[in-house]
Design a protein around this motif. Structure first.
Motif, short mmCIF file in Angstrom:
data_model
loop_
_atom_site.label_atom_id
_atom_site.label_comp_id
_atom_site.label_asym_id
_atom_site.label_seq_id
_atom_site.Cartn_x
_atom_site.Cartn_y
_atom_site.Cartn_z
N LEU A 152 0.84 -1.19 0.00
CA LEU A 152 0.00 0.00 0.00
C LEU A 152 0.88 1.25 0.00
O LEU A 152 0.89 2.03 0.96
CB LEU A 152 -0.92 0.00 1.23
N PRO A 153 1.66 1.48 -1.05
CA PRO A 153 2.62 2.59 -1.04
C PRO A 153 1.95 3.95 -0.89
O PRO A 153 2.50 4.85 -0.27
CB PRO A 153 3.33 2.46 -2.40
N HIS A 154 0.74 4.11 -1.45
CA HIS A 154 0.06 5.41 -1.35
C HIS A 154 -0.45 5.66 0.06
O HIS A 154 -0.61 6.81 0.47
CB HIS A 154 -1.09 5.48 -2.37
N ALA A 155 -0.71 4.58 0.79
CA ALA A 155 -1.22 4.74 2.16
C ALA A 155 -0.09 4.92 3.17
O ALA A 155 -0.34 5.39 4.28
CB ALA A 155 -2.06 3.53 2.54
N THR A 156 1.14 4.58 2.79
CA THR A 156 2.24 4.60 3.75
C THR A 156 2.46 5.98 4.33
O THR A 156 2.62 6.15 5.55
CB THR A 156 3.53 4.09 3.09
N ALA A 157 2.46 7.01 3.48
CA ALA A 157 2.67 8.37 3.96
C ALA A 157 1.53 8.82 4.88
O ALA A 157 1.76 9.49 5.89
CB ALA A 157 2.79 9.34 2.78
N LEU A 158 0.30 8.42 4.53
CA LEU A 158 -0.84 8.77 5.37
C LEU A 158 -0.74 8.09 6.73
O LEU A 158 -1.01 8.71 7.77
CB LEU A 158 -2.15 8.36 4.69
#
Length: 676
Positions: A152-158
């Motif tokens: 989940l690379p897009h969720a990692t920052a969140l």
């Protein structure tokens, strides 16, 4: 999140410190029974040992089924939850803040303990804040790494942002290892304390080894390589394939989870036992010859501790929590993360060398003897104490409009000092502290600190100078005091100055800060230590005019202390320093009791043993008998204004009271006198 309807608690006021006796703790657990994992296990251990110590507990957690285990007298509030679609063992609670607030209000806790907080923890933190209850967030699950492992690379920052906000908002964060501490610091989290996990060294012990079980698992006398943990992608159990087919060995995998079917296909010769617990798990663990832990996202590694307590050498990846648990070449091996050839070589080394394996096993067991849950829970109550005190400081700082300090103190012990020079203004000169002094002379916190430092010294002589003069500003520190101090070649210099600059008209803060930093740098270049003291104000309405200036200045002093290697005495973080009984009649200077408080806080920052206890004794023996004389306006305010109008200060014509060293008797001097 709407928390407007969570009103303040009226039936209970939160203390500044936790006194000996019953502590009421509300534990919010992101995971709980009947699902058993590291978070649940830790909560159950804490409940047990808090109960044994006589404390009262409330558990708020997701409901996932019937709970039949012993909760050790804890009241339980299990809330409706839903499972994660890809991971049904993990439950998510979406509770209204009003509901959580009502539960907390009804229980009246001294502190809220957030176990591996994420969703429920954030909601509980909001409710605790609304009720002004201190919170302790226990960092136990590296959810940022989990997001990466699950693709989940897009969720990692969140996720990383959420974790950072949550732990920055908590009063105090407990991290289990040096690696997790660094990770949190990189996310901008402050107020981190180390708190590991206990191990049941009676249950997990070499004596639990079951030879009959070993005979069934390895009938040809093979060495047993074991793993215990959740079978999920983030645990990297798939790496154990590198051990398949190792001559003379049998691989045993204990646990369950979403990866089990794929693992059984990938490693068909391994023994999969499913989930084990209690004495059965302890017996199997003690039956291993080598324990392997491949996960790279562990904040701690509880099963590693249990293996070591069982007298089983450990081979683990050299990153994260294992770094603090496995002593490479002593009780196990740490291999290069991701290097499966290195892992196999380390396991082969222990499997093939019986004498080394036995030596590692003895060292492993010995290392775990002091890591009991009883001791760890005692440490936890101490952290609760810190959180209660810090919460009060935060509330006071909020009123003053400044950021919260990073902790109660940033104390460090450097060594023994024999030449101490105090610099500053009237506060360091000691104005209004006439305790046991001739008429017209003052004592002050620096004099008291010098006596304390001399008292702890075994050798002499101890030399002390005080160059502080009332009304002095930072430019006087640079132009007069620093050159005179350096000429005395001190090994310790205290600097408390800046208040007179900050109360003046339109102070240029960057210029003031730059001068203070240059003063600290000049002393540190000589090799001497600097005790840098933050400024502070009395808790009165008029002081609020300067609160933001003082707060901004103190932020810079904390930075200077960190960057220049100074020892910080953060008096702004000491809530009681603002209480009016500590201030003299002029409401500008400290009276004797205030100087005593500063002296002993400084001694504590410098590592003087039992400084806090000595303060209590000193207060009891030398209570102030200050008498209020006349009115503040005519006695203090108008003369100050008149001097300013005429361009004069109270320090005009005043010279330092100790412009050269005076010698103070040391403990060694007194002992020599007694024996002579």
């Amino acid at each position: 999140m709407n928390i407007a309807n969570v009103g303040p608690v009226t039936h209970r006021s939160w203390p500044a410190t936790l006194h000996p006796g019953v502590v009421r703790v509300a534990l919010l657990a992101e995971s709980f029974l009947p699902h058993m994992n590291g978070v649940t296990g830790s909560v159950l251990h804490v409940l047990r040992h808090l109960a044994e110590a006589g404390h009262e507990t409330l558990v708020i957690a997701p409901k996932a089924g019937d709970v039949t285990a012993d909760l050790h007298g804890a009241r339980a509030e299990l809330l409706r939850s839903v499972p994660l679609p890809s991971y049904p063992e993990v439950r998510v609670v979406f509770a209204r803040a009003a509901r959580l607030g009502a539960l907390l209000r009804d229980f009246g806790p001294d502190v809220v303990h957030l176990a591996s907080p994420f969703v429920l923890g954030w909601q509980g933190l909001a409710a605790a804040d609304a009720l002004k209850i201190p919170s302790v967030a226990v960092y136990q699950t590296d959810v940022v790494a989990y997001a990466q492992k699950y693709g989940l690379p897009h969720a990692t920052a969140l996720v990383a942002g959420h974790v950072a906000r949550l732990h920055r908002r908590a009063t105090l964060t407990l991290a289990p290892s040096s690696a997790s501490t660094r990770q949190l610091e990189e996310l901008g989290v402050d107020r981190i304390r180390r708190w590991g996990r206990g191990v049941d060294a009676e249950r997990f012990a070499p004596e639990r080894r079951d030879d009959a079980w070993r005979e069934r698992i390895a009938p040809q006398g093979q060495r047993i390589i074991g793993y215990v943990g959740r079978l999920a992608p983030e645990k990297q159990v798939d790496d154990l394939r590198a051990l398949a087919g190792m001559p003379g060995t049998r691989l045993v995998i204990v646990g369950d989870g979403p990866s089990r079917p794929a693992l059984q296909k990938a490693i068909p010769d391994a023994v999969f036992t499913g989930h084990l617990s209690g004495d059965t798990l302890a017996s199997v663990m003690a039956g291993f010859d080598v324990f392997v832990h491949p996960g790279e996202s562990e904040t701690f590694g509880q099963t590693i501790q249990e293996a070591l307590a069982s007298g089983v050498p450990v081979v683990a990846t050299g990153v994260g929590g294992p770094l603090d648990l496995v002593r490479s070449s002593v009780d196990g091996w740490l291999y290069k993360p991701g290097d499966l050839d290195d892992m196999r070589e380390r396991v082969s080394d222990l499997v093939g060398d019986e004498s080394k394996r036995r030596a590692f096993a003895r060292a492993a067991r010995e290392a775990m003897r002091g890591r009991t849950w009883e001791a760890l829970t005692g440490d936890l109550v101490t952290h609760y104490q810190d959180a209660v005190a810090l919460r009060r400081i935060d509330d006071n700082m909020l009123l003053r409009g400044g950021p919260r300090p990073s902790g109660l103190s940033a104390s460090r012990t450097r060594g023994r000092w024999m030449r101490f020079v105090a610099l500053g203004d009237s506060l360091t000169e000691g104005l209004c502290d006439a305790s046991r002094m001739p008429a017209g002379q003052f004592r002050g916190w620096a004099d008291r600190l010098a006596e304390l430092l001399a008292h702890t010294s075994d050798v002499g002589p101890f030399r002390y100078a005080n160059l502080a003069v009332r009304s002095r500003r930072v430019r006087h520190l640079i132009d007069e005091q620093i050159p005179a101090a350096l000429a005395l070649e001190p090994d310790l210099v205290s600097i408390l100055i800046g208040a007179n600059d900050l109360v003046g008209p339109a102070p240029v803060l960057p210029a003031i800060v730059a001068e203070v930093e240059s003063a600290v740098r000049a002393v540190r270049r000589t090799g001497a230590d600097v005790l840098l003291v933050t400024t502070f104000l009395p808790r009165r309405a008029a002081a609020r005019l300067f609160a933001r200036r003082f707060a901004a200045y103190n932020v810079e002093l904390r930075r200077i202390a960190q960057e220049q290697g100074a020892i910080l005495l953060d008096l702004e973080a000491v809530a009681e320093i603002g209480e009016l009984p500590l201030w003299a009649d002029d409401l500008v200077h400290l009276r004797s009791s205030g100087h005593r408080l500063v002296a002993y806080r400084a001694a504590e920052a410098l590592g003087v043993p039992d400084a806090a206890a000595l303060l209590g004794l000193d207060e009891a023996l030398h209570a102030d008998a200050d008498v209020v004389r006349g009115g503040w306006l005519t006695r203090d305010a108008l003369p100050w204004v008149w001097r300013r109008v005429r361009g004069r200060t109270a320090g005009d014509g005043i010279v330092p009271k100790h412009d050269g060293y005076v010698e103070l008797p040391t403990r060694g001097d007194r002992e020599s006198a007694r024996t002579s």
